[in-house]
Design an enzyme around this catalytic site. Sequence first.
Site: not given
Length: 495
Positions: A36, A164, A188
């Site tokens: 990420k 996210s 997330s």
Amino acid sequence: MLRQLSLKYNIFTSIALTKTESNSAGLLANTSYALKDNLVTRDTPTTCSSKILANYVSPFDSTVSKLLTQEGSQLIGKTNMDEFGMGNSSLNSHFGPTLNPLYEQKSDIVDLEEREFWIGGERLNEEITFKRPYTDNYLHRKYLVPKVRSDYKIDPQMRIVGGSSGGSAAAVAADLVDYAIGTDTGGSVRLPSCYTSIFGFKPSYGRISRWGLIPYAQSLDTIGIMSKNINLVRKVFGILDKHDSADPTSVSQENRIYDDKVDSQIKIGIPTEMSLEGMENDVKEKWRKLLKQLQKLPEFELFLISVPSLSKSLPAYYTLVTSEASSNLARYDGIRYGYRTGEYTNLEPEFAKTRSEGFGPEVKRRIILGSYSLSSYGYNSHFMNATKVRSKLIQEFNSVFKEPHMLTKDHNPDGVDFILCPTATSLPPLVSQYQKVTPVESYMNDILTVPFSLAGLPVLSIPLGRSIGFQLAGQLGHDYKVLKLAQMIDELHIR
């Protein structure tokens, strides 16, 4: 395949073209992963999917990326996300939306551009390189970045990937990597894992080092692991589960629990507060089927439990998380690093114009909300009340779990071993529908994931059909027991 799917689903913010050396004898040799884009790396940019960090390259590696490289895993690229982790759709990115690869997208939404940089030096042209202080050499790195097409179209039946950590989930779901690393502040990792039908594990808070993670909310941010293979999730967690003196929130070695023995009679609690009336029929049917199958097995006992503060978790979470975010994002002023505006006036100072241009709408919204909660009025009426709700929630979880809390040792000897509930109340919304909802309505997607984050509990989203999943949670510190039971449930082939 990597480029083709990246063009259609916009999974990566950068794809590494220069392969780094890896340990062929490591525990993760011959595996690939995606990271990420809020975990810093020296070999690829770290942007948090924000304009304000669009060209930032870190001078050091995060602890997570170091450990994975040491064990021979190859980083494919950094994944797209909601800007600074603020969102649950992966549509709030400076690099454009990430789409759900479980659903067909016919046309490309981005183009890929090749870029390069030099570690240890600043390249002026072909002949001249300015070396940074205290460095004697430099390394050349090439990578691809997405550029959103001005005329792109999203197919009408396309659904959101969740966020996210949507790019990380999409990379796994599209079989571009063996596993991916995401971060989970309020769901997330689990929500996009649910929407893409993969495993998504959020460990106990403090089990994986946050050194090198660009913070959203320090008291909640937790690094998680995503894969189609639960055994690989367990293996990666075993490598990352180490105390790190560089991270002040890292759990000390003596407090870590490694026991994964599950009792022959497993007591599972079903929170009454999570039996939501608004749950979609598809999710309800899968949920009922799962409970019926578990009831038929002699080793499982199901109990209804009550955790009253669950109903207050969502407003408490958004009060706390925005407060921490408003403080953390104050460092982005365009002076020390990152994007810097070229035009400003006396009425609108340089740092104000930089932040106005550099942050997206959702980030600005949360900064304003957090600043209000920390104001002289909001601090007592909002922030402190939210803190009390969080403390009460932790106490209530301790009163239902049989295992002792990792730090306080609080527990209920007659309690349950695990908690089970759906990950999301519905299938992932259509992108066209989601773009019309209000911010407050979008926050409701986190209603089932937020409570476990507030308490810092280990929790895993397990796929239960296409874009449907359920969460398995344990007491703080008992991560290996959660993973062990998840392996057992996976072997039952309940789908």
